[in-house]
Design a protein around this motif. Sequence first.
Motif: not given
Lengths: 469, 469
Positions: A166, A190, A194, A197-198, A446-448, A450-452, A454-455, A466-467
Amino acid sequence: MDLIAGLKDIVGDTQVLTGDATAPYRDDWTKKFPSDPLCVVRPATTDEVSAIVKLAAETGTPVVPASGRTGLTGGAQANGQILLSVERMNKIREIRPDARTAIVEAGVILSNLHEACEAKNLVFPLTFGAKGSAMIGGVLSTNAGGSNVVRYGSTRGLCLGLEVVLADGRVMNLMSELHKDNSGYALKDLFIGAEGTLGIITAAVMKLSPKPAAYATAMVATPTLPDALKLLNRLQIATGGAVEAFEFMPRSYIEGHLARFPDQREPFDAPHDINLMVEVGALAPRDATPGDVGSVPIVDYLEEVLAEMMEDGAVLDAVVARNEAQRREMWQRREEAAQVTTGRLPLVNCDVALPLDKVHVFLERMEQVLAELDADAQWICVSHLGDGNVHYTAYPSKKDPALQDALVEKVEDVVLSLGGSFSAEHGIGQYKKPSMARRKNPVAIDVMRTIKAALDPQNLLNPGKVLPD
Amino acid sequence: MDLIAGLKDIVGDTQVLTGDATAPYRDDWTKKFPSDPLCVVRPATTDEVSAIVKLAAETGTPVVPASGRTGLTGGAQANGQILLSVERMNKIREIRPDARTAIVEAGVILSNLHEACEAKNLVFPLTFGAKGSAMIGGVLSTNAGGSNVVRYGSTRGLCLGLEVVLADGRVMNLMSELHKDNSGYALKDLFIGAEGTLGIITAAVMKLSPKPAAYATAMVATPTLPDALKLLNRLQIATGGAVEAFEFMPRSYIEGHLARFPDQREPFDAPHDINLMVEVGALAPRDATPGDVGSVPIVDYLEEVLAEMMEDGAVLDAVVARNEAQRREMWQRREEAAQVTTGRLPLVNCDVALPLDKVHVFLERMEQVLAELDADAQWICVSHLGDGNVHYTAYPSKKDPALQDALVEKVEDVVLSLGGSFSAEHGIGQYKKPSMARRKNPVAIDVMRTIKAALDPQNLLNPGKVLPD
């Protein structure tokens, strides 16, 4: 603490490259996304990856994971960043024939895994042209597809377990070998696709399949694409879904292939517009006996179907491989696609997905659209027709970025009007970020994000990929 | 603004239930997780769900989505919260035979989808005992499994597209019908199996399969479980993976079934320890012709295999279904499992996954472990043996929560020592939260918590489920 010294402490002096020593890592396969990394680091273990990422987090240095660098969308480009190459993590830790699983590290080259499985009479079915360079880490990070998806699914469906480092350097161990495991959110799914990126994928448990006892492989010409789908459906129903590959190459592809590889042969005596490479796998003992591909019932069966469809006019011509050399020749024609399609510039390269029965509509509409935009433009396509996946390459008559962008947008317009996707199997990387911004559901983006956030709150793992910006 | 009035504004007065009117929604199937909701709201459209969740977010009121309430882990319990029932969103919007997809709303009952597909000669293959009540929303939210996973995979693998209402009420539209679609993170997979804690699933695109032209179904007794796996592997290899169900019931299950349903019959003339229900599907035209199940080649083939294995001593007894009524009887015996296993108290109910070849080791070890913990305890199990999924139910000799907890922990110890998972297909809900806390990789739990906090910062979507406290 000096970053380079810190990295050398972790992996040893010889595994941190700077300056000219990074030269072998500067290009990817496309030559369109050159890297100028701060340094190249080559860890040998998950612990070393973890320590590298921790140090990167402490010093605020971005990390770009790279493996075979055969991606087509610039996902592994590293400028002024740490390029973390997983090439030394290249152990096939275990192949478990009874469980039909392979435990592999991220740096294992795809064709090496193929060979190791073959030796145990099993297959890891994912395959594509770059298999001799692509590594499992990149295959997983892009959720790669290829020519056998019609039977076995994409990478995500072939992965049972995952190990990921991570953004803070912690190791997330999801190395399950189970086919059913409902224990919380689908984190494995998930992190696959990715594109680094995560988290950085370091190891995985991959699902294997029994090796078909025989293959029946043929080149087939049909009058139309709907006739090709008739053939596909007929074979699928009769064999219980044993079609391993169903690849479409128009005449422009065959000509491009012969121009690029002049010692190769025409697939048929006469030229045809619609050329298919079809492969059916047979499992013992009902359908076939092991041995020479030319002497087993599955081949007879394929010939029977083709002969019947020829009488009906739904097949124009067909050549069935009589031996492994002929089979290899058919596969080679298809697997050399990247060399065929990227051999000239300027080009616009579109990897799109369509409902199967809309592929011919897409090509008809593109004929018109292309003529309107640029009367002298040319095109080639090659398609995993069994999945509705079309690799459509247009060659504008002049180098003009605005024209190229307009072409990409037009392709997307046509694809989306037919219920398709602007991205099928190559991923987003950098090349498709404008398409993501334009075409993906904005709430999903937007959800992606947010996840990016956060992690990877410092945005240090493969930033800018990606984003959309 | 008054919450109840606001909800009535959205869905109409009659679709907001309070007080005694909520009585029909207070129990789930297990009767172990009674609800005492603030109110029950029954939206008819995605827009209404969106408006409800927005209002809930504004007023800080938690929302628990519920559909058929047949889950076994308390995932839909709502106390003092809004219970959002999707039962009125029950439209099968479209079945597309050529694309082999069904576009369905979250409130569609599973068996209704089965029937609608059947009418078009297709199958939606997911099935389990509660199919007459379970709805697609819950099926997706728990990534349900069941008896046909061995051939077709779990729910996640059968879903191509999804529509989800997020914690702030926005609608995320991922309603793709494509088999390849690499456009950013795998959000569809993340929201499937999240048990309503990340968003509320309102609609989906499900993948259909051609209906097998015939089924061969049999009850088989083998001397040992390894012999059962021999049968499974032999059938899988010979039919190219056409085994639709491979279910194991020990003698204790058969006895429990006959005790609960006294008018049912023994599967064989003599009792056996290892009873299997085996079903193989055949596709036309090679394996079978459509028509009566008793007259087609796939049945002959199954009989041949069973006869050969009987000669070798690997099969002790076998009864092949001669007609649809006999086939239904075999399925019914298996599908009544929940009534059989939960009929007495106290009980400890474990849904675990194991490598296929470790199921018999698990049962042997549990025999010993159970005897040590509670000499008078009894047990029943029923297993999707083709997936290594065992539903193991122990009946302690006395009501003693400490003993019950100790039993669960021992089961987990044995499962994990054999490379298994503490949760196979029922999900986590509330019942398995202690197991999650004990057994799941702590880094993975932390990543789940991070994602939950990022996507539902007020913790209003099904709070207190899935994630350990």
